[in-house]
Motif scaffolding. Structure first.
Motif, PDB file in Angstrom:
ATOM      1  N   GLN A   5       0.822  -1.199   0.000  1.00 14.23           N
ATOM      2  CA  GLN A   5       0.000   0.000   0.000  1.00 14.23           C
ATOM      3  C   GLN A   5       0.862   1.259   0.000  1.00 14.23           C
ATOM      4  O   GLN A   5       0.537   2.235  -0.685  1.00 14.23           O
ATOM      5  CB  GLN A   5      -0.934   0.007   1.202  1.00 14.23           C
ATOM      6  CG  GLN A   5      -2.030  -1.027   1.141  1.00 14.23           C
ATOM      7  CD  GLN A   5      -2.826  -1.090   2.429  1.00 14.23           C
ATOM      8  OE1 GLN A   5      -2.278  -0.885   3.515  1.00 14.23           O
ATOM      9  NE2 GLN A   5      -4.110  -1.395   2.317  1.00 14.23           N
ATOM     10  N   SER A   8       2.270   1.682  -3.460  1.00 12.62           N
ATOM     11  CA  SER A   8       1.231   2.157  -4.387  1.00 12.62           C
ATOM     12  C   SER A   8       0.979   3.641  -4.223  1.00 12.62           C
ATOM     13  O   SER A   8       0.812   4.366  -5.197  1.00 12.62           O
ATOM     14  CB  SER A   8      -0.093   1.444  -4.167  1.00 12.62           C
ATOM     15  OG  SER A   8       0.024   0.112  -4.077  1.00 12.62           O
ATOM     16  N   TYR A  52      -7.218   8.490  -9.001  1.00  9.16           N
ATOM     17  CA  TYR A  52      -6.559   7.315  -8.432  1.00  9.16           C
ATOM     18  C   TYR A  52      -7.287   6.832  -7.182  1.00  9.16           C
ATOM     19  O   TYR A  52      -7.581   5.649  -7.040  1.00  9.16           O
ATOM     20  CB  TYR A  52      -5.096   7.634  -8.109  1.00  9.16           C
ATOM     21  CG  TYR A  52      -4.401   6.523  -7.370  1.00  9.16           C
ATOM     22  CD1 TYR A  52      -3.965   5.388  -8.043  1.00  9.16           C
ATOM     23  CD2 TYR A  52      -4.188   6.589  -6.003  1.00  9.16           C
ATOM     24  CE1 TYR A  52      -3.340   4.360  -7.370  1.00  9.16           C
ATOM     25  CE2 TYR A  52      -3.565   5.566  -5.321  1.00  9.16           C
ATOM     26  CZ  TYR A  52      -3.137   4.455  -6.007  1.00  9.16           C
ATOM     27  OH  TYR A  52      -2.531   3.443  -5.334  1.00  9.16           O
TER      28      TYR A  52
END
Length: 60
Positions: A5, A8, A52
């Protein structure tokens, strides 16, 4: 947060920063003033991050 995470999020921030710089430079080259070019880049970055995060939310 897991390492995936975090990576990302860093990728999303890096992509948004690259898009913002490109948009700001294009706006500046097309004749906009420096403040307008900065606002254009910031708006583009915010839009990219918004898309996003919306995609991440829709995926979960």
């Amino acid at each position: 947060m897991s390492p995936l995470q975090i990576l990302s999020l860093l990728l999303a921030l890096s992509t948004a920063l690259n898009i913002a710089i490109t948009a700001g430079l294009l706006a500046r080259r097309s004749g906009a003033g420096i403040p307008q070019a900065i606002l254009t880049g910031a708006g583009t970055a915010a839009t990219g991050l918004g898309i996003y995060f919306a995609a991440v939310t829709a995926y979960k």
